[in-house]
Design an enzyme around this catalytic site. Structure first.
Site, PDB file in Angstrom:
ATOM      1  N   LYS A  91       0.869  -1.180   0.000  1.00 45.30           N
ATOM      2  CA  LYS A  91       0.000   0.000   0.000  1.00 45.30           C
ATOM      3  C   LYS A  91       0.905   1.230   0.000  1.00 45.30           C
ATOM      4  CE  LYS A  91      -1.935   3.285   2.470  1.00 45.30           C
ATOM      5  NZ  LYS A  91      -1.832   4.330   1.547  1.00 45.30           N
ATOM      6  N   GLU A  94       8.714   1.011  11.396  1.00 37.55           N
ATOM      7  CA  GLU A  94       9.880   1.891  11.283  1.00 37.55           C
ATOM      8  C   GLU A  94       9.298   3.298  11.229  1.00 37.55           C
ATOM      9  OE1 GLU A  94      12.120   4.375  10.191  1.00 37.55           O
ATOM     10  OE2 GLU A  94      12.286   3.493   8.200  1.00 37.55           O
ATOM     11  N   CYS A 137      13.327  10.059   7.837  1.00 42.24           N
ATOM     12  CA  CYS A 137      13.145   9.730   9.256  1.00 42.24           C
ATOM     13  C   CYS A 137      14.471   9.749  10.004  1.00 42.24           C
ATOM     14  CB  CYS A 137      12.481   8.377   9.390  1.00 42.24           C
ATOM     15  SG  CYS A 137      13.432   7.079   8.630  1.00 42.24           S
ATOM     16  N   GLU A 144       9.430  16.202  15.361  1.00 44.22           N
ATOM     17  CA  GLU A 144       9.911  15.815  14.029  1.00 44.22           C
ATOM     18  C   GLU A 144       9.298  16.779  13.014  1.00 44.22           C
ATOM     19  OE1 GLU A 144       8.461  12.126  12.107  1.00 44.22           O
ATOM     20  OE2 GLU A 144      10.560  11.706  11.652  1.00 44.22           O
TER      21      GLU A 144
HETATM   22  N1  LIG Z   1       9.412   7.468   9.311  1.00 44.02           N
HETATM   23  C1  LIG Z   1       9.200   7.909   8.114  1.00 44.02           C
HETATM   24  O1  LIG Z   1       9.887   7.515   7.221  1.00 44.02           O
HETATM   25  C2  LIG Z   1       8.075   8.852   7.838  1.00 44.02           C
HETATM   26  C3  LIG Z   1       7.600   9.728   8.782  1.00 44.02           C
HETATM   27  N2  LIG Z   1       6.589  10.570   8.474  1.00 44.02           N
HETATM   28  C4  LIG Z   1       6.152  11.529   9.497  1.00 44.02           C
HETATM   29  O2  LIG Z   1       4.743  11.499   9.565  1.00 44.02           O
HETATM   30  C5  LIG Z   1       4.202  12.784   9.340  1.00 44.02           C
HETATM   31  C6  LIG Z   1       2.878  12.635   8.667  1.00 44.02           C
HETATM   32  O3  LIG Z   1       3.029  12.086   7.365  1.00 44.02           O
HETATM   33  P1  LIG Z   1       1.946  11.079   6.807  1.00 44.02           P
HETATM   34  O4  LIG Z   1       2.070  10.922   5.365  1.00 44.02           O
HETATM   35  O5  LIG Z   1       0.608  11.517   7.297  1.00 44.02           O
HETATM   36  O6  LIG Z   1       2.426   9.717   7.499  1.00 44.02           O
HETATM   37  P2  LIG Z   1       1.586   8.448   7.863  1.00 44.02           P
HETATM   38  O7  LIG Z   1       2.332   7.673   8.852  1.00 44.02           O
HETATM   39  O8  LIG Z   1       0.196   8.835   8.231  1.00 44.02           O
HETATM   40  O9  LIG Z   1       1.531   7.651   6.470  1.00 44.02           O
HETATM   41  C7  LIG Z   1       2.320   6.526   6.193  1.00 44.02           C
HETATM   42  C8  LIG Z   1       1.463   5.438   5.562  1.00 44.02           C
HETATM   43  O10 LIG Z   1       0.434   5.054   6.471  1.00 44.02           O
HETATM   44  C9  LIG Z   1      -0.834   5.135   5.827  1.00 44.02           C
HETATM   45  N3  LIG Z   1      -1.872   5.505   6.789  1.00 44.02           N
HETATM   46  C10 LIG Z   1      -2.174   6.757   7.209  1.00 44.02           C
HETATM   47  N4  LIG Z   1      -3.201   6.723   8.083  1.00 44.02           N
HETATM   48  C11 LIG Z   1      -3.540   5.421   8.227  1.00 44.02           C
HETATM   49  C12 LIG Z   1      -4.535   4.734   8.985  1.00 44.02           C
HETATM   50  N5  LIG Z   1      -5.406   5.397   9.750  1.00 44.02           N
HETATM   51  N6  LIG Z   1      -4.596   3.391   8.903  1.00 44.02           N
HETATM   52  C13 LIG Z   1      -3.725   2.719   8.108  1.00 44.02           C
HETATM   53  N7  LIG Z   1      -2.808   3.310   7.345  1.00 44.02           N
HETATM   54  C14 LIG Z   1      -2.685   4.644   7.413  1.00 44.02           C
HETATM   55  C15 LIG Z   1      -0.645   6.185   4.774  1.00 44.02           C
HETATM   56  O11 LIG Z   1      -1.638   6.113   3.778  1.00 44.02           O
HETATM   57  C16 LIG Z   1       0.758   5.880   4.285  1.00 44.02           C
HETATM   58  O12 LIG Z   1       0.743   4.835   3.359  1.00 44.02           O
HETATM   59  C17 LIG Z   1       5.273  13.498   8.532  1.00 44.02           C
HETATM   60  O13 LIG Z   1       5.180  14.877   8.638  1.00 44.02           O
HETATM   61  C18 LIG Z   1       6.519  12.953   9.166  1.00 44.02           C
HETATM   62  O14 LIG Z   1       6.797  13.662  10.346  1.00 44.02           O
HETATM   63  C19 LIG Z   1       6.004  10.530   7.245  1.00 44.02           C
HETATM   64  C20 LIG Z   1       6.424   9.665   6.275  1.00 44.02           C
HETATM   65  C21 LIG Z   1       7.553   8.811   6.486  1.00 44.02           C
HETATM   66  N1  BAL Z   2      15.838   7.009   5.677  1.00 45.77           N
HETATM   67  C1  BAL Z   2      15.197   5.893   5.152  1.00 45.77           C
HETATM   68  C2  BAL Z   2      13.966   5.516   5.881  1.00 45.77           C
HETATM   69  C3  BAL Z   2      12.921   6.566   5.973  1.00 45.77           C
HETATM   70  O1  BAL Z   2      13.158   7.756   5.885  1.00 45.77           O
HETATM   71  O2  BAL Z   2      11.776   6.217   6.149  1.00 45.77           O
END
Ligand SMILES: NC(=O)C1=CN([C@@H]2O[C@H](COP(=O)(O)OP(=O)(O)OC[C@H]3O[C@@H](n4cnc5c(N)ncnc54)[C@H](O)[C@@H]3O)[C@@H](O)[C@H]2O)C=CC1
Ligand code: BAL
Length: 497
Positions: free
Chosen positions: A191, A267, A302, A390
């Protein structure tokens, strides 16, 4: 070394590109039961295409097809060397289509084309190849049983695995998950984040061409509540591997508890420190690493170093060097290979990042133009939200300290624990910091994430349940099984109840 094309050549590829626009299920693109979703180029605001999204019905159908494929066994029970051959073939096809995939990634996410070409695509290939190459070279184990028994510890594919992905490295995070998951023999449903579905859909199609059987790799575009949640709650999904925010990660733990106790690995976020002690050697080198770690991928990473914890004795000369280096980091048109920073992923995220741009900046700090935010540095107190939250944008928060002990305490003063670095010329201090900072990766005199062979994941609220990359990823996507064989002669039979 990857060759970069010119802006005009990338423009020509973009103009010709044929974008996938529907779920990839059971070996072909099929219209989903969810609404059409616009996918927008964040650099220009242009609608690239409308993607047909999946809904509950498609999730159920895809999970059924994934299970059927797993039970058919043409992939899950294939000889590991056969799976290897297919994965290597996939890597060759990706290599052949690298410019197309790089342009698609850049258009969809705002990432600079130079990073897509030089990091995302090569690392995607490297990851899938590494796990493909690994799978016919690892042995299961024999346990230390006595003469009258043989105990074997074998690893088996888990079954139907859902991989829920973020938007910051759409293709590379897909590779981090599907590389080991497919190599191990699982059926995988991806997804992608709703902002960035395109390369995931293309990769599934290319994987099918490479010989991945139908139902073994499927991609369901759509938003979290419509696709992520039904996957998380599904009774026939055996595992979810997630990368994204800590908040959404916690939801997957709840989904698992409310359904079939599926295995969950997370992660999640980070507020990663780069600690510079007063005996750091070569401040030019330190500045280079800090700038790269803070601003690479627009800070949408991240493991970005978003906190610089610096000893007061070296603060001024280091900041001078950081600000000087930042002049080389040009922000602009992502398809221009001269630019190091592109656009943030969408207007909503850009607004969130802009909320942190306040007060006098040491560099940058201007209002966003469209979804472009210039790299920015603030000096802040440790309680400032820019030092604690973050931001996931190109914003570096500098905090001064007066001692090694204060630096380490501050480095650990966070709910996160993904990555950290320490810069010092003293081996004792380096190793002591590496041991005492609670993070999944600590780098010394450099900033990085390790590489494909080393595990990546977080302590505290940065991660849960497993590690991406390396042989640890193979463990993540397999179950351990004990097989115990009684070798005693049944004729001796003194088995007492
Ligand atoms: N650790 C990392 O690599 C990441 C961290 N983030 C952080 O998260 C913040 C928000 O970004 P988002 O895109 O909203 O991240 P998110 O964690 O909400 O989205 C990541 C994935 O989870 C899915 N998702 C979202 N809500 C869900 C739910 N209720 N049930 C199941 N799946 C769900 C999304 O569609 C996407 O595929 C960013 O500003 C950043 O701080 C965002 C993306 C990557
Ligand atoms: N830095 C690779 C992993 C991530 O940002 O989600």
């Amino acid at each position: 070394m990857t060759e970069l094309l010119t802006r005009e050549e990338y423009g020509a590829i973009a103009a010709e590109i044929d974008l996938p626009a529907a779920p990839f299920v059971d070996g072909k693109f099929r219209k989903g039961s969810g609404p059409m979703m616009e996918t927008v180029n964040p650099a220009t605001g242009e609608v690239l295409t409308k993607v047909s999204t999946a809904g509950q019905k498609d999730v159920d159908f895809a999970v059924g097809k994934a299970r059927e494929a797993f039970d058919r066994g043409e992939w899950s029970r294939a000889h590991p060397s056969e799976r290897k051959d297919v994965l290597i073939r996939l890597c060759k096809l990706i290599t052949r289509r690298r410019h197309e995939l790089a342009v698609m990634e850049s258009l969809d996410s705002g990432k600079p084309i130079r990073d897509c070409e030089m990091i995302d695509i090569p690392e995607t290939i490297h990851t899938i190849k590494w796990h493909g190459e690994l799978i016919d070279k690892i042995y299961d184990q024999v346990g230390p049983s006595g003469d009258d028994a043989l105990s074997m510890i074998v690893r088996e594919p888990i079954g139907v695995v859902a991989c829920v992905l973020p938007w910051n490295f759409p293709l590379l995070m897909m590779a981090w998950k599907i590389g080991p998951a497919l190599a191990a023999g699982n059926s995988v449903i991806v997804k992608p984040a709703e902002q960035t579905s395109l390369t995931a859909l293309r990769l599934a199609e290319v994987a099918h061409m490479a010989g991945i059987p139908r139902g073994v790799l499927q991609v369901l575009p759509g938003d979290g509540p419509s696709v992520g949640e039904p996957l998380g709650l599904h009774m026939d999904v055996d595992m979810v591997s997630f990368t994204g925010s800590t908040e959404t990660g916690k939801r997957f733990l709840r989904y698992a508890a409310d359904s079939n106790m599926k295995k969950v690995t997370l992660e999640c976020g980070g507020k990663n420190p780069a600690v510079v002690l007063e005996d750091a050697e070569n401040l030019d080198h330190v500045a280079e690493h800090v700038v790269n770690a803070a601003f690479w991928n627009m800070g949408e990473n991240c493991s970005a170093a978003s906190r610089l914890i610096v000893h007061k004795a070296v603060k001024e000369p280091l900041l001078e060097r950081i600000v000087a280096r930042m002049r080389d980091w040009k922000t602009g048109d992502p398809l221009d290979p001269a630019n190091h920073l592109g656009a943030l992923v969408d207007a909503e995220h850009c607004k969130k990042v802009a909320g942190y741009l306040k007060g006098k900046a040491l560099a940058g700090g201007g209002k966003p133009k469209g979804n472009f935010v210039e790299p920015t540095v603030y000096e802040v107190k440790k309680a400032d939200k820019r030092a604690r939250e973050e931001i996931f944008g190109p914003v570096l928060s500098v905090i001064e300290v007066a001692s090694e002990a204060e630096a380490i305490e501050l480095a650990n003063d966070t709910d996160y624990g993904l990555a950290a670095s320490v810069f010092t010329g003293n081996i004792r201090r380096a190793l002591s910091a590496a041991k005492n900072i609670r993070a999944g990766t600590v780098t010394v005199n450099c900033y990085g994430e390790g590489d494909i062979a080393t595990p990546f994941g977080g302590f505290k609220q940065s991660g849960f349940g497993g590690r991406d990359n390396g042989i640890h990823a193979h463990d993540q996507f397999t179950e351990a099984k004990t097989i115990w064989v009684d070798l005693s002669d049944p004729k001796d039979g003194d088995l007492v109840g």
